[in-house]
Write a protein that holds these residues in place. Structure first.
Motif, PDB file in Angstrom:
ATOM      1  N   SER A  59       0.867  -1.175   0.000  1.00 32.26           N
ATOM      2  CA  SER A  59       0.000   0.000   0.000  1.00 32.26           C
ATOM      3  C   SER A  59       0.909   1.231   0.000  1.00 32.26           C
ATOM      4  CB  SER A  59      -0.870  -0.005   1.259  1.00 32.26           C
ATOM      5  OG  SER A  59      -0.058   0.131   2.410  1.00 32.26           O
ATOM      6  N   GLY A  60       0.335   2.380  -0.228  1.00 33.74           N
ATOM      7  CA  GLY A  60       1.119   3.612  -0.204  1.00 33.74           C
ATOM      8  C   GLY A  60       1.748   3.869   1.151  1.00 33.74           C
ATOM      9  N   SER A  61       0.998   3.612   2.212  1.00 34.85           N
ATOM     10  CA  SER A  61       1.544   3.841   3.558  1.00 34.85           C
ATOM     11  C   SER A  61       2.681   2.875   3.857  1.00 34.85           C
ATOM     12  CB  SER A  61       0.446   3.742   4.617  1.00 34.85           C
ATOM     13  OG  SER A  61      -0.177   2.477   4.588  1.00 34.85           O
ATOM     14  N   LYS A  62       2.557   1.646   3.396  1.00 37.40           N
ATOM     15  CA  LYS A  62       3.638   0.670   3.589  1.00 37.40           C
ATOM     16  C   LYS A  62       4.872   1.071   2.791  1.00 37.40           C
ATOM     17  CE  LYS A  62       5.167  -3.205   5.297  1.00 37.40           C
ATOM     18  NZ  LYS A  62       5.417  -3.356   6.721  1.00 37.40           N
ATOM     19  N   LEU A  63       4.654   1.611   1.575  1.00 33.66           N
ATOM     20  CA  LEU A  63       5.779   2.097   0.768  1.00 33.66           C
ATOM     21  C   LEU A  63       6.528   3.193   1.520  1.00 33.66           C
ATOM     22  CD1 LEU A  63       7.254   2.170  -2.063  1.00 33.66           C
ATOM     23  CD2 LEU A  63       5.736   4.086  -2.554  1.00 33.66           C
ATOM     24  N   SER A  64       5.801   4.151   2.069  1.00 35.46           N
ATOM     25  CA  SER A  64       6.429   5.234   2.837  1.00 35.46           C
ATOM     26  C   SER A  64       7.225   4.688   4.019  1.00 35.46           C
ATOM     27  CB  SER A  64       5.373   6.212   3.363  1.00 35.46           C
ATOM     28  OG  SER A  64       4.753   6.893   2.331  1.00 35.46           O
ATOM     29  N   GLU A  65       6.625   3.758   4.726  1.00 37.60           N
ATOM     30  CA  GLU A  65       7.274   3.151   5.890  1.00 37.60           C
ATOM     31  C   GLU A  65       8.575   2.446   5.496  1.00 37.60           C
ATOM     32  OE1 GLU A  65       6.442  -0.653   8.770  1.00 37.60           O
ATOM     33  OE2 GLU A  65       4.706   0.505   8.119  1.00 37.60           O
ATOM     34  N   LEU A  66       8.518   1.649   4.437  1.00 36.26           N
ATOM     35  CA  LEU A  66       9.716   0.926   3.991  1.00 36.26           C
ATOM     36  C   LEU A  66      10.795   1.878   3.480  1.00 36.26           C
ATOM     37  CD1 LEU A  66       8.133  -2.160   2.218  1.00 36.26           C
ATOM     38  CD2 LEU A  66       9.438  -2.140   4.351  1.00 36.26           C
ATOM     39  N   CYS A  67      10.379   2.935   2.801  1.00 33.65           N
ATOM     40  CA  CYS A  67      11.359   3.919   2.336  1.00 33.65           C
ATOM     41  C   CYS A  67      12.102   4.519   3.533  1.00 33.65           C
ATOM     42  CB  CYS A  67      10.678   5.025   1.531  1.00 33.65           C
ATOM     43  SG  CYS A  67      10.240   4.552  -0.155  1.00 33.65           S
ATOM     44  N   ARG A  68      11.350   4.967   4.532  1.00 38.23           N
ATOM     45  CA  ARG A  68      11.992   5.564   5.722  1.00 38.23           C
ATOM     46  C   ARG A  68      12.932   4.569   6.402  1.00 38.23           C
ATOM     47  NH1 ARG A  68       6.835   7.619   6.173  1.00 38.23           N
ATOM     48  NH2 ARG A  68       6.243   6.083   7.711  1.00 38.23           N
ATOM     49  N   LYS A  69      12.493   3.325   6.538  1.00 37.14           N
ATOM     50  CA  LYS A  69      13.326   2.297   7.184  1.00 37.14           C
ATOM     51  C   LYS A  69      14.603   2.014   6.398  1.00 37.14           C
ATOM     52  CE  LYS A  69       9.853  -0.260   9.755  1.00 37.14           C
ATOM     53  NZ  LYS A  69       9.160  -1.534   9.933  1.00 37.14           N
ATOM     54  N   ASN A  70      14.558   2.247   5.079  1.00 36.25           N
ATOM     55  CA  ASN A  70      15.711   1.973   4.221  1.00 36.25           C
ATOM     56  C   ASN A  70      16.501   3.224   3.861  1.00 36.25           C
ATOM     57  OD1 ASN A  70      15.804  -1.036   3.333  1.00 36.25           O
ATOM     58  ND2 ASN A  70      13.630  -0.502   3.406  1.00 36.25           N
ATOM     59  N   GLY A  71      16.249   4.310   4.572  1.00 32.20           N
ATOM     60  CA  GLY A  71      17.036   5.518   4.377  1.00 32.20           C
ATOM     61  C   GLY A  71      16.671   6.347   3.160  1.00 32.20           C
ATOM     62  N   ILE A  72      15.492   6.113   2.601  1.00 33.33           N
ATOM     63  CA  ILE A  72      15.010   6.900   1.471  1.00 33.33           C
ATOM     64  C   ILE A  72      14.083   7.967   2.049  1.00 33.33           C
ATOM     65  CG2 ILE A  72      13.781   6.874  -0.722  1.00 33.33           C
ATOM     66  CD1 ILE A  72      14.514   3.882  -0.949  1.00 33.33           C
ATOM     67  N   SER A  73      14.422   9.221   1.834  1.00 31.49           N
ATOM     68  CA  SER A  73      13.705  10.327   2.462  1.00 31.49           C
ATOM     69  C   SER A  73      12.553  10.834   1.610  1.00 31.49           C
ATOM     70  CB  SER A  73      14.675  11.494   2.704  1.00 31.49           C
ATOM     71  OG  SER A  73      15.759  11.078   3.500  1.00 31.49           O
ATOM     72  N   ASP A  74      11.562  11.399   2.282  1.00 36.38           N
ATOM     73  CA  ASP A  74      10.438  12.024   1.598  1.00 36.38           C
ATOM     74  C   ASP A  74      10.924  13.330   0.972  1.00 36.38           C
ATOM     75  OD1 ASP A  74       8.075  13.331   0.882  1.00 36.38           O
ATOM     76  OD2 ASP A  74       7.013  12.690   2.675  1.00 36.38           O
TER      77      ASP A  74
END
Length: 79
Positions: A59-74
């Protein structure tokens, strides 16, 4: 270097998908680079997830969560 990732590139990178070009992987993994995702990628993922949940696992929220956990910033927090 600052990198703004396309939705497919983000999904492939998070999934360690072989479709991710090696050069992209090297750039994303380089600790000297600042890597960002766009809210447009979250929206796109949400829309695809809602219309085809059997094909899109995140989901979009899961994508955001995984990005943050992997050092990919908004990108909205870009300064």
């Amino acid at each position: 270097m600052k990198l703004l990732l396309d939705t497919h590139i983000i999904l492939w990178a998070l999934d360690d998908n072989p479709k991710l070009p090696e050069q992209a992987k090297v750039l994303i993994m380089n600790a000297g680079n600042d890597v960002y995702y766009s809210s447009a990628s979250v929206w796109e993922t949400t829309i695809k997830y809602m219309s085809k949940p059997d094909k899109i696992r995140l989901s979009g929220s899961k994508l955001s969560e995984l990005c943050r956990k992997n050092g990919i910033s908004d990108a909205a927090n870009y300064r």
